[in-house]
Design an enzyme around this catalytic site. Structure first.
Site, PDB file in Angstrom:
ATOM      1  CE  LYS A 167      -3.951  -1.845   2.601  1.00 50.84           C
ATOM      2  NZ  LYS A 167      -4.981  -1.646   1.572  1.00 50.84           N
TER       3      LYS A 167
ATOM      4  NE  ARG B 120     -10.839  -9.744  -2.061  1.00 56.27           N
ATOM      5  CZ  ARG B 120     -11.207  -8.828  -2.948  1.00 56.27           C
ATOM      6  NH1 ARG B 120     -11.566  -9.191  -4.175  1.00 56.27           N
ATOM      7  NH2 ARG B 120     -11.231  -7.548  -2.626  1.00 56.27           N
TER       8      ARG B 120
HETATM    9  N1  BES Z   1      -8.107  -3.755   4.447  1.00 54.32           N
HETATM   10  C1  BES Z   1      -8.273  -3.369   3.106  1.00 54.32           C
HETATM   11  C2  BES Z   1      -9.578  -2.630   2.843  1.00 54.32           C
HETATM   12  C3  BES Z   1      -9.693  -1.243   3.415  1.00 54.32           C
HETATM   13  C4  BES Z   1      -9.360  -0.160   2.614  1.00 54.32           C
HETATM   14  C5  BES Z   1     -10.186  -1.027   4.670  1.00 54.32           C
HETATM   15  C6  BES Z   1      -9.510   1.114   3.123  1.00 54.32           C
HETATM   16  C7  BES Z   1     -10.323   0.248   5.177  1.00 54.32           C
HETATM   17  C8  BES Z   1      -9.983   1.324   4.390  1.00 54.32           C
HETATM   18  C9  BES Z   1      -8.264  -4.603   2.198  1.00 54.32           C
HETATM   19  O1  BES Z   1      -7.485  -5.650   2.610  1.00 54.32           O
HETATM   20  C10 BES Z   1      -7.745  -4.176   0.869  1.00 54.32           C
HETATM   21  O2  BES Z   1      -6.604  -3.813   0.810  1.00 54.32           O
HETATM   22  N2  BES Z   1      -8.583  -4.228  -0.167  1.00 54.32           N
HETATM   23  C11 BES Z   1      -8.204  -3.839  -1.457  1.00 54.32           C
HETATM   24  C12 BES Z   1      -8.723  -4.878  -2.411  1.00 54.32           C
HETATM   25  C13 BES Z   1      -8.211  -4.736  -3.815  1.00 54.32           C
HETATM   26  C14 BES Z   1      -6.732  -4.993  -3.876  1.00 54.32           C
HETATM   27  C15 BES Z   1      -8.955  -5.690  -4.717  1.00 54.32           C
HETATM   28  C16 BES Z   1      -8.815  -2.479  -1.763  1.00 54.32           C
HETATM   29  O3  BES Z   1      -9.938  -2.214  -1.328  1.00 54.32           O
HETATM   30  O4  BES Z   1      -8.136  -1.666  -2.362  1.00 54.32           O
HETATM   31 MN    MN Z   2      -5.463  -5.466   1.954  1.00 55.91          MN
END
Ligand code: BES
Ligand code: MN
Ligand code: ZN
Length: 501
Positions: A279, A353
């Site tokens: 990230k 997931r």
């Molecule tokens: N934990 C994150 C989701 C999240 C994002 C929670 C912002 C709270 C605030 C999750 O694991 C994630 O990174 N999801 C990705 C999925 C994508 C790579 C398909 C996302 O939402 O960007």
């Molecule tokens: Mn994630």
């Protein structure tokens, strides 16, 4: 040492307002109050309330506070706070809870440790519902997130709260207090940074939180997880030196109907860096809350057991860090799920997931007939529904509606999103059964579609709390940080039993 919260002594009393032996009395008042109500207060406060309303200094808008001049000598309390309710027809569960939190928070800030709540504004609620919400709100307000500060001048807590209401409300007050306490305990965990809450620490603290009569706990370590074949949970955990854990809590009260078991499954990523699909640095610290779903289901099961609700229920929380270590899974790697399905991990940041897929499968193995998972799963749900509303997904329709009704009852906002077959297309992989990251369109829906592949044939629902688990800014009824959202909804689901699905 600082503490995060205290649970106030709580009682109900049918004493008159003036007779309550406390420091401060909170009086709710709707915008469409009656003239006679104001008249009665005016005789106590020398016309102060009436003139404030007339001048517009106080308009009794939702959660507006007014401190009138001190009551006459025939009142034992030395302070009164009026808390506005807005129009009476709007005073529902959410509004009443916010009023209680706001007013109790004000009492704490003014360092009044003994308060009474005058239950004089019915709103749209029954007495039981109201008393429960007031008790929950006062307990919720008794929370301070400065535990890690070396100097903390906010360590002041409400010691005693009396709800001045009719008879027979003691049980409702006790229930509300227990709910507030469970929510606060979950908020403590969610606020905790990653170095204070590794998967092993979360397993231990969650187990402590759930150590109430009726709950049995089991913590599976990495070897037990491996022998169950949970390749997705193990795959995510590979990037970290911290081993994963799988917490299983069971509540099986004697006499509960045997044919139905509720499973609450919560995402327990103690820190989500994204893994090799790293990230951006900006705001990454927020990802300490990626175990909010896990804390939520543990807190909810605790409350279900404390209320001795007559149903079988369990909580399952897969716990891991998502780190980019030397052994981390790489984009393109294929993992084999416990269910036997293979998954091409095209993005290691779609880790929630993966771990939930194995946990959902395990819930069915353990005999769950009705499943709800709670997860900070997708940024996309924030785009779809914002930071006020939790995304609701699931099947069959009556089960989803059941949860929607429970959320309405609990005063928490959820909104359904569809799981049309057409979306499955996006999950296709060239070389495995599916991919874990199906691209930007409908991101929260395709995440739910992925989970559905592991949820089996029974009733299943998914709550995406990525937008609602964390408050970005402080509000009078919700300080910045963990919200504890969906705990009340899950409790209300369990209270209203199983629908015919
Ligand atoms: N934990 C994150 C989701 C999240 C994002 C929670 C912002 C709270 C605030 C999750 O694991 C994630 O990174 N999801 C990705 C999925 C994508 C790579 C398909 C996302 O939402 O960007
Ligand atoms: Mn994630
Ligand atoms: Zn995550």
């Amino acid at each position: 040492m600082h503490v995060s919260y205290e649970v106030p002594r709580l009682s109900v009393s049918s004493a008159a307002l003036g007779a309550a032996d406390v420091d401060l009395i909170i009086i709710p008042i709707a915008q469409d109050h009656t003239a006679s109500a104001v008249g009665a207060y005016d005789s106590v406060f020398g016309g102060d309330l009436g003139s404030a309303l007339e001048r517009g200094e106080f308009r009794a808008k939702a959660c507006e506070i007014y401190v009138p001049r001190t009551p006459g000598k025939d009142w034992r309390a030395t302070r009164v706070v009026f808390i506005g309710g807005g129009p009476r027809a709007e005073i529902d569960a959410e509004r009443m809870r916010r009023m209680a939190v706001t007013a109790a928070q004000a009492a704490r800030c003014q360092r009044h440790s003994r308060l009474a709540w005058a239950d004089v504004e019915p709103g749209t609620l029954s007495t039981t519902a109201r008393v429960e919400l007031i008790a929950e709100g006062v307990t919720f307000a008794n929370f301070d997130n400065g535990v890690h500060k070396s100097k903390n001048d906010r360590q002041f807590f409400i010691k005693q709260a009396i709800i001045l209401t009719g008879p027979d409300a003691a049980a409702a007050a006790a229930t509300g207090r227990a709910t507030g306490e469970s929510i606060n305990a979950a908020r403590v965990l969610i606020n905790e940074p990653g170095n204070f809450l590794t998967p092993r620490m979360l397993a231990e603290r969650a187990q402590n939180l759930a150590s109430v009569p009726g709950i049995t706990a089991e913590v599976l370590d990495e070897r037990a997880i491996e022998s169950l074949g949970m390749g997705m949970l193990l795959g995510v955990a590979r990037g970290s030196v911290e081993p994963p854990r799988l917490l299983v809590l069971r509540y099986e009260p004697a006499g509960a109907p045997a044919g139905q078991t509720l499973a609450l499954v919560g995402k327990g990523v103690t820190f989500d860096t994204g893994g090799i699909s790293l990230k951006p640095a900006d705001g990454m610290e927020r990802m300490k809350d990626d175990m909010a779903g896990g804390a939520t289901v543990v807190a909810a099961l605790r409350s279900i057991a404390l209320q001795k609700l007559p149903l079988r229920a369990m909580a399952i929380v897969p716990m891991t860090e998502n780190m980019p270590g030397g052994k981390a899974i790489k984009p393109g790697d294929i993992l084999r799920a416990a269910s036997g399905l293979t998954v091409e991990v095209n993005n290691t940041d779609a880790e929630g997931r993966l771990i939930l897929g194995d946990a959902l499968w395990y819930a069915r193995q353990l005999g769950a007939t009705h499943v709800i998972d709670v997860a900070t799963l997708t940024g996309a749900v924030v785009v779809a529904l914002g930071k006020t509303t939790t995304g609701l997904f699931g099947t069959p329709e009556p089960w989803v509606t059941h949860i929607r009704n429970a959320a309405a009852q609990a005063g928490e906002k959820v909104w359904p999103l569809p799981l049309f077959e057409e979306y499955r297309e996006q999950l296709k992989s060239e070389i495995a059964d599916m991919v874990n990251s199906p691209g930007r369109p409908a991101g929260s829906i395709t995440a739910a579609m992925f989970l559905k592949e592991f949820a089996g044939d029974g009733a299943w629902a998914h709550l995406d709390i990525a937008g609602t688990a964390w408050a970005e800014e402080s509000k009078p009824w919700q300080p910045k940080g963990a919200t504890g959202t969906m705990i009340r909804t899950l409790i209300d689901v369990a209270r209203s039993g199983f629908p015919g699905v």
